[in-house]
Design a protein around this motif. Structure first.
Motif, PDB file in Angstrom:
ATOM      1  N   VAL A  17      -0.919 -69.664 -46.043  1.00  0.00           N
ATOM      2  CA  VAL A  17      -1.225 -69.730 -47.474  1.00  0.00           C
ATOM      3  C   VAL A  17      -0.082 -70.512 -48.111  1.00  0.00           C
ATOM      4  O   VAL A  17       1.015 -70.572 -47.560  1.00  0.00           O
ATOM      5  CB  VAL A  17      -1.351 -68.309 -48.088  1.00  0.00           C
ATOM      6  N   PRO A  18      -0.298 -71.118 -49.262  1.00  0.00           N
ATOM      7  CA  PRO A  18       0.765 -71.943 -49.851  1.00  0.00           C
ATOM      8  C   PRO A  18       2.010 -71.125 -50.215  1.00  0.00           C
ATOM      9  O   PRO A  18       1.894 -70.020 -50.737  1.00  0.00           O
ATOM     10  CB  PRO A  18       0.135 -72.527 -51.109  1.00  0.00           C
ATOM     11  N   LEU A  19       3.167 -71.689 -49.927  1.00  0.00           N
ATOM     12  CA  LEU A  19       4.424 -71.084 -50.358  1.00  0.00           C
ATOM     13  C   LEU A  19       4.535 -71.137 -51.877  1.00  0.00           C
ATOM     14  O   LEU A  19       4.906 -70.164 -52.525  1.00  0.00           O
ATOM     15  CB  LEU A  19       5.621 -71.850 -49.786  1.00  0.00           C
ATOM     16  N   TYR A  20       4.227 -72.311 -52.411  1.00  0.00           N
ATOM     17  CA  TYR A  20       4.292 -72.550 -53.852  1.00  0.00           C
ATOM     18  C   TYR A  20       3.096 -73.376 -54.279  1.00  0.00           C
ATOM     19  O   TYR A  20       2.555 -74.150 -53.513  1.00  0.00           O
ATOM     20  CB  TYR A  20       5.571 -73.314 -54.224  1.00  0.00           C
ATOM     21  N   ARG A  21       2.737 -73.218 -55.548  1.00  0.00           N
ATOM     22  CA  ARG A  21       1.717 -74.062 -56.167  1.00  0.00           C
ATOM     23  C   ARG A  21       2.324 -74.624 -57.443  1.00  0.00           C
ATOM     24  O   ARG A  21       2.834 -73.874 -58.284  1.00  0.00           O
ATOM     25  CB  ARG A  21       0.465 -73.254 -56.509  1.00  0.00           C
ATOM     26  N   ILE A  22       2.259 -75.942 -57.574  1.00  0.00           N
ATOM     27  CA  ILE A  22       2.677 -76.597 -58.811  1.00  0.00           C
ATOM     28  C   ILE A  22       1.390 -76.875 -59.572  1.00  0.00           C
ATOM     29  O   ILE A  22       0.529 -77.610 -59.089  1.00  0.00           O
ATOM     30  CB  ILE A  22       3.452 -77.892 -58.511  1.00  0.00           C
ATOM     31  N   GLU A  23       1.247 -76.285 -60.737  1.00  0.00           N
ATOM     32  CA  GLU A  23      -0.008 -76.369 -61.477  1.00  0.00           C
ATOM     33  C   GLU A  23       0.190 -77.088 -62.803  1.00  0.00           C
ATOM     34  O   GLU A  23       1.215 -76.924 -63.463  1.00  0.00           O
ATOM     35  CB  GLU A  23      -0.578 -74.976 -61.741  1.00  0.00           C
ATOM     36  N   LYS A  24      -0.822 -77.855 -63.178  1.00  0.00           N
ATOM     37  CA  LYS A  24      -0.864 -78.520 -64.482  1.00  0.00           C
ATOM     38  C   LYS A  24      -2.125 -78.028 -65.181  1.00  0.00           C
ATOM     39  O   LYS A  24      -3.231 -78.292 -64.726  1.00  0.00           O
ATOM     40  CB  LYS A  24      -0.914 -80.034 -64.308  1.00  0.00           C
ATOM     41  N   ASP A  25      -1.941 -77.292 -66.262  1.00  0.00           N
ATOM     42  CA  ASP A  25      -3.057 -76.720 -67.023  1.00  0.00           C
ATOM     43  C   ASP A  25      -2.927 -77.188 -68.476  1.00  0.00           C
ATOM     44  O   ASP A  25      -2.159 -76.614 -69.249  1.00  0.00           O
ATOM     45  CB  ASP A  25      -3.033 -75.198 -66.934  1.00  0.00           C
ATOM     46  N   PRO A  26      -3.669 -78.228 -68.879  1.00  0.00           N
ATOM     47  CA  PRO A  26      -3.525 -78.775 -70.230  1.00  0.00           C
ATOM     48  C   PRO A  26      -3.848 -77.775 -71.349  1.00  0.00           C
ATOM     49  O   PRO A  26      -3.361 -77.932 -72.457  1.00  0.00           O
ATOM     50  CB  PRO A  26      -4.514 -79.932 -70.255  1.00  0.00           C
ATOM     51  N   GLN A  52       2.828 -72.218 -73.729  1.00  0.00           N
ATOM     52  CA  GLN A  52       3.962 -72.026 -72.817  1.00  0.00           C
ATOM     53  C   GLN A  52       4.342 -73.298 -72.075  1.00  0.00           C
ATOM     54  O   GLN A  52       5.379 -73.351 -71.445  1.00  0.00           O
ATOM     55  CB  GLN A  52       3.607 -70.940 -71.790  1.00  0.00           C
ATOM     56  N   GLY A  53       3.500 -74.281 -72.084  1.00  0.00           N
ATOM     57  CA  GLY A  53       3.747 -75.514 -71.352  1.00  0.00           C
ATOM     58  C   GLY A  53       2.679 -75.712 -70.301  1.00  0.00           C
ATOM     59  O   GLY A  53       2.179 -74.751 -69.706  1.00  0.00           O
ATOM     60  N   ALA A  54       2.338 -76.947 -70.045  1.00  0.00           N
ATOM     61  CA  ALA A  54       1.241 -77.267 -69.134  1.00  0.00           C
ATOM     62  C   ALA A  54       1.623 -77.081 -67.666  1.00  0.00           C
ATOM     63  O   ALA A  54       0.758 -76.902 -66.833  1.00  0.00           O
ATOM     64  CB  ALA A  54       0.773 -78.698 -69.358  1.00  0.00           C
ATOM     65  N   TYR A  55       2.905 -77.107 -67.347  1.00  0.00           N
ATOM     66  CA  TYR A  55       3.338 -77.078 -65.957  1.00  0.00           C
ATOM     67  C   TYR A  55       3.837 -75.692 -65.581  1.00  0.00           C
ATOM     68  O   TYR A  55       4.507 -75.013 -66.366  1.00  0.00           O
ATOM     69  CB  TYR A  55       4.459 -78.089 -65.717  1.00  0.00           C
ATOM     70  N   SER A  56       3.553 -75.293 -64.344  1.00  0.00           N
ATOM     71  CA  SER A  56       4.083 -74.026 -63.838  1.00  0.00           C
ATOM     72  C   SER A  56       4.240 -74.112 -62.332  1.00  0.00           C
ATOM     73  O   SER A  56       3.538 -74.863 -61.650  1.00  0.00           O
ATOM     74  CB  SER A  56       3.178 -72.857 -64.215  1.00  0.00           C
TER      75      SER A  56
END
Length: 126
Positions: free
Chosen positions: A77-86, A92-96
């Motif tokens: 399973v992914p260690l991390y996910r970099i997400e962009k949610d417009p 809170q910001g689009a990136y997490s």
């Protein structure tokens, strides 16, 4: 009998109907990373691969967010996910950055600041 006009169906144009003339269904818009965003993410990814920390990645462009998943091994399973949610851009910001357990490690408006949570600190060689 020479005065009879052919009956036309509603909406029928002067061109004959053909399968190729049908309009294509509208593609659903998807959220994507820009070229600059991908360059920044792949720069970090390349450095972590060189350090032996990460091995594989996946990119998903969904209709509500874009996700860059990072794996230690291909079948994990992914260690991390970099997400962009417009939708979250004004709040809170689009990136997490999200951990393997679903914990949000960092969220913000600027991608480099959000990615800083994944940067490894320099170690002193003694």
């Amino acid at each position: 009998m020479g005065d009879v006009e052919p009956i036309r169906q509603a909406g029928a144009g002067s061109l004959p109907a053909s399968p190729q003339a049908a309009p294509a269904p509208a593609a659903t818009p998807r959220v994507t990373f820009t070229r600059a965003e991908l360059d920044r993410i792949l720069d970090l990814y390349g450095r972590m691969v060189a350090a032996g920390e990460w091995r594989d990645y996946a990119i998903d462009f969904l209709k509500d967010k874009a996700v860059f998943s990072i794996f230690r091994r291909s079948l994990d399973v992914p260690l991390y996910r970099i997400e962009k949610d417009p939708k979250l851009a004004r709040r809170q910001g689009a990136y997490s950055v999200v951990s393997q357990t679903g914990l949000i490690l960092k969220r913000g408006h600027e991608l480099p600041r959000v990615l800083a949570v994944l940067e490894k600190p320099l170690r002193a060689i003694g």
